[in-house]
Design an enzyme around this catalytic site. Structure first.
Site, PDB file in Angstrom:
ATOM      1  N   HIS A  36      31.195 -65.918  74.482  1.00  0.00           N
ATOM      2  CA  HIS A  36      32.247 -66.614  74.502  1.00  0.00           C
ATOM      3  C   HIS A  36      32.321 -67.939  73.847  1.00  0.00           C
ATOM      4  CE1 HIS A  36      35.679 -68.298  76.260  1.00  0.00           C
ATOM      5  NE2 HIS A  36      36.237 -67.020  76.334  1.00  0.00           N
ATOM      6  N   ASP A  67      36.638 -59.413  78.780  1.00  0.00           N
ATOM      7  CA  ASP A  67      37.305 -57.974  78.290  1.00  0.00           C
ATOM      8  C   ASP A  67      36.215 -56.994  78.453  1.00  0.00           C
ATOM      9  OD1 ASP A  67      39.685 -58.731  77.248  1.00  0.00           O
ATOM     10  OD2 ASP A  67      38.777 -59.788  75.338  1.00  0.00           O
TER      11      ASP A  67
HETATM   12  N1  CMC Z   1      26.876 -59.577  69.696  1.00  0.00           N
HETATM   13  C1  CMC Z   1      25.694 -59.869  69.254  1.00  0.00           C
HETATM   14  N2  CMC Z   1      25.582 -61.172  68.818  1.00  0.00           N
HETATM   15  C2  CMC Z   1      26.438 -62.101  69.293  1.00  0.00           C
HETATM   16  C3  CMC Z   1      27.766 -61.819  69.962  1.00  0.00           C
HETATM   17  C4  CMC Z   1      27.882 -60.452  70.320  1.00  0.00           C
HETATM   18  N3  CMC Z   1      28.829 -59.881  70.912  1.00  0.00           N
HETATM   19  N4  CMC Z   1      28.438 -62.914  70.206  1.00  0.00           N
HETATM   20  C5  CMC Z   1      27.638 -63.711  69.410  1.00  0.00           C
HETATM   21  N5  CMC Z   1      26.534 -63.505  68.870  1.00  0.00           N
HETATM   22  C6  CMC Z   1      25.589 -64.156  68.023  1.00  0.00           C
HETATM   23  C7  CMC Z   1      25.954 -64.646  66.731  1.00  0.00           C
HETATM   24  O1  CMC Z   1      25.554 -63.651  65.799  1.00  0.00           O
HETATM   25  C8  CMC Z   1      25.036 -65.834  66.612  1.00  0.00           C
HETATM   26  O2  CMC Z   1      23.852 -65.683  66.273  1.00  0.00           O
HETATM   27  P1  CMC Z   1      23.151 -66.505  65.442  1.00  0.00           P
HETATM   28  O3  CMC Z   1      22.908 -68.018  66.146  1.00  0.00           O
HETATM   29  O4  CMC Z   1      21.653 -66.182  65.308  1.00  0.00           O
HETATM   30  O5  CMC Z   1      23.870 -66.673  64.161  1.00  0.00           O
HETATM   31  C9  CMC Z   1      25.554 -66.588  68.200  1.00  0.00           C
HETATM   32  O6  CMC Z   1      25.223 -65.292  68.977  1.00  0.00           O
HETATM   33  C10 CMC Z   1      26.240 -67.485  68.125  1.00  0.00           C
HETATM   34  O7  CMC Z   1      27.685 -66.499  68.063  1.00  0.00           O
HETATM   35  P2  CMC Z   1      29.044 -67.199  66.973  1.00  0.00           P
HETATM   36  O8  CMC Z   1      29.816 -66.163  66.595  1.00  0.00           O
HETATM   37  O9  CMC Z   1      28.735 -68.433  66.502  1.00  0.00           O
HETATM   38  O10 CMC Z   1      29.897 -67.810  68.588  1.00  0.00           O
HETATM   39  P3  CMC Z   1      31.365 -68.098  68.607  1.00  0.00           P
HETATM   40  O11 CMC Z   1      31.493 -69.181  69.622  1.00  0.00           O
HETATM   41  O12 CMC Z   1      31.859 -68.539  66.941  1.00  0.00           O
HETATM   42  O13 CMC Z   1      32.067 -66.643  68.817  1.00  0.00           O
HETATM   43  C11 CMC Z   1      32.947 -64.949  70.167  1.00  0.00           C
HETATM   44  C12 CMC Z   1      32.372 -66.312  70.188  1.00  0.00           C
HETATM   45  C13 CMC Z   1      33.404 -64.552  71.414  1.00  0.00           C
HETATM   46  C14 CMC Z   1      33.961 -64.746  68.981  1.00  0.00           C
HETATM   47  C15 CMC Z   1      31.790 -64.136  69.703  1.00  0.00           C
HETATM   48  O14 CMC Z   1      30.688 -64.151  70.894  1.00  0.00           O
HETATM   49  C16 CMC Z   1      32.038 -62.555  69.781  1.00  0.00           C
HETATM   50  O15 CMC Z   1      32.450 -62.304  68.634  1.00  0.00           O
HETATM   51  N6  CMC Z   1      32.051 -61.642  70.758  1.00  0.00           N
HETATM   52  C17 CMC Z   1      32.264 -60.267  70.553  1.00  0.00           C
HETATM   53  C18 CMC Z   1      33.989 -60.289  70.908  1.00  0.00           C
HETATM   54  C19 CMC Z   1      34.545 -60.636  72.181  1.00  0.00           C
HETATM   55  O16 CMC Z   1      33.950 -59.955  73.060  1.00  0.00           O
HETATM   56  N7  CMC Z   1      35.789 -61.356  72.102  1.00  0.00           N
HETATM   57  C20 CMC Z   1      36.368 -61.570  73.328  1.00  0.00           C
HETATM   58  C21 CMC Z   1      36.143 -62.965  73.803  1.00  0.00           C
HETATM   59  S1  CMC Z   1      36.764 -63.324  75.572  1.00  0.00           S
HETATM   60  C22 CMC Z   1      38.441 -63.211  75.446  1.00  0.00           C
HETATM   61  C23 CMC Z   1      39.216 -63.996  74.844  1.00  0.00           C
HETATM   62  O17 CMC Z   1      39.127 -65.066  75.166  1.00  0.00           O
HETATM   63  O18 CMC Z   1      39.987 -63.548  73.791  1.00  0.00           O
END
Ligand code: CMC
Length: 428
Positions: free
Chosen positions: A307, A364
């Site tokens: 998140h 989710d």
């Molecule tokens: N699976 C594997 N690796 C992950 C995941 C995941 N679900 N989420 C983040 N990471 C890794 C990412 O690859 C990165 O690694 P590194 O530092 O080595 O490059 C690190 O964790 C930080 O991730 P980020 O993408 O920079 O973090 P963000 O804050 O930009 O993204 C997120 C947050 C929710 C988009 C992301 O965690 C994600 O894609 N999760 C899966 C989709 C999901 O469940 N979304 C629902 C969010 S909750 C409901 C809502 O509010 O809509």
């Protein structure tokens, strides 16, 4: 004395005021920085940028706290109802008994939608994704209620637009589903409460009697409360940004629905179930999928994990995990994908990749399992999120309007070509 932050550029020092929120959160106010220094700030994805000062939702991602108007999400989920929470979010205070009764009665009064909206619905192919249909139908309300185009009209007029959309969104959502499966639509039954009415419009068939199961209606009500607001997330920021141009409430909400649709935001609940199904079909080996999620050359992500703001746990996920156990037990359902989900969570919580990156199950991860148990089809999961998030979007839009916020217009750092002469076609 107000706190000041000093920014040194060359030998010049600029003094920037610090703003403090009611929970002690601090922000550097850079509003005058560009005028004084020529500098802008840059923060892709607004990861560390506050876009507004808001009195609606407080969230502490490190401590796993979520509160609507000062009330904890745990208490609201246990003691309140979705419409009471909607009133709270939109009006700022919990309603009295009479205020709540009036609110419910006003909403019930507006559940029917204009018959011509059915013709719009008929124009969609039957396999249209219900999120696309929903955003279009919400946008179409601007045509049926042209007075809503003026966001500056009286508070009563704005309130009427708000009541209408709260009342009509479940009807439009259920109709989008009926369109998807090619069944005749059901009209609202105003003897029923908000969630029961929605369930009946979703599931009743002209050929059968349909009784709403109170366990199902209660579970849905709780899920909607948990989704009702989440401060400046992608879809809410979209609603505020669209509304900041003085576009109407319905146009702003339609934009919010589209922003919610993506799998990184509200679309994750659908993606979670699809992922769990795929793991089950592939023999249920959770470790294989954990390895895929950790492999930087593999685009696979563990959906429902991670998140942007929660870096400890998502308090909504805690409540939902327990609710999933309760609802499945009450309904006597044994869903193997719940076990796969728990298995994934267990492995992830002790895996260094997930621990180091502070990746925990989000709202989710388990919500889809409940939706599935109560009969909601996968393609409707994100629509359910939209129904839940509606009062939050409305509250945020209203706050933005009442605070007279300026049009949203971020800056950029240009990285393209410098001035160059036009090259005529024959010389390219
Ligand atoms: N699976 C594997 N690796 C992950 C995941 C995941 N679900 N989420 C983040 N990471 C890794 C990412 O690859 C990165 O690694 P590194 O530092 O080595 O490059 C690190 O964790 C930080 O991730 P980020 O993408 O920079 O973090 P963000 O804050 O930009 O993204 C997120 C947050 C929710 C988009 C992301 O965690 C994600 O894609 N999760 C899966 C989709 C999901 O469940 N979304 C629902 C969010 S909750 C409901 C809502 O509010 O809509």
């Amino acid at each position: 004395m107000a706190e000041i932050v000093e920014v040194k550029v060359g030998d010049k020092v600029y003094q920037l005021p610090v703003i403090e929120g009611s929970e002690g959160e601090k922000a550097i106010d850079i509003a005058k920085l560009r005028a004084e220094s020529g500098l802008v700030t840059i923060d892709p994805g607004f990861k560390n940028t506050g876009s507004t000062q808001s009195a609606i939702t407080f969230l502490d991602g490190e401590k796993g706290i979520l509160r609507y108007r000062g009330y904890s999400i745990e208490e609201l989920a246990e003691k309140s109802s979705f419409l009471e929470v909607s009133y709270l979010l939109i009006n700022g205070e919990l309603p009295s008994f009479t205020e709540l009764e009036m609110f419910k009665s006003d909403i019930t009064h507006h559940t029917l939608i204009h018959e011509d909206i059915k013709s719009i619905l008929d124009g969609f192919p039957s396999n249209a994704h219900p999120m696309g249909v929903l955003s279009s139908l919400v946008s179409s309300l601007t045509a049926f209620y042209p007075e809503s185009l003026d966001p500056n009209r009286s508070a009563e007029g704005v309130n009427l637009s708000i009541l209408r959309i709260l009342a009509k969104l479940p009807t439009m959502a259920a109709w989008a589903y009926k369109n998807e499966i090619g069944h005749p639509v059901n009209y609202p039954d105003n003897r029923l409460d908000y969630c029961s009415n929605f369930l009946k419009m979703m599931f009743a068939l002209p050929t059968d009697d349909y009784e709403v199961d109170p366990v199902v209606a209660d579970a849905l009500d709780k899920l909607l409360i948990l989704h009702a607001d989440h401060e400046q997330n992608c879809s809410t920021s979209t609603v505020r940004l669209v509304g900041s141009s003085h576009a109407s409430l319905y146009a702003s909400l339609s934009g919010g629905i589209n922003a919610l649709w993506g799998p990184l935001h509200g679309g994750a609940n659908q993606a979670v179930i699809e992922m769990l199904e795929a793991i089950k079909a592939d023999g249920g080996d959770v470790n294989k999928y954990m390895d895929k999620a950790k492999d930087k050359n593999d685009p696979f992500r563990l959906m429902g994990f991670g998140h942007r703001v929660y870096k400890n746990f998502d308090p909504r996920a805690k409540i939902i995990k327990k609710a999933a156990d309760d609802v499945l037990a009450k309904l006597g359902i044994n869903d193997p994908i719940l076990e796969i989900a728990k298995g994934l969570e267990e492995v992830a919580l002790s895996d260094p990749y997930f621990v180091e990156r502070k990746l925990y199950p989000n709202v989710d991860f388990y919500s889809g399992i409940i939706y599935r148990a109560i009969g909601i089809p996968t393609s409707m999961f994100t629509v359910m999120f939209a129904i839940g998030r509606l009062p939050g979007w409305i509250a945020q839009w209203k706050e933005m309007r009442e605070n007279g916020e300026p049009i949203g217009r971020p800056r950029q750092i240009y990285t393209g070509a410098n001035l160059r002469p036009f090259v005529p076609m024959g010389n390219r």
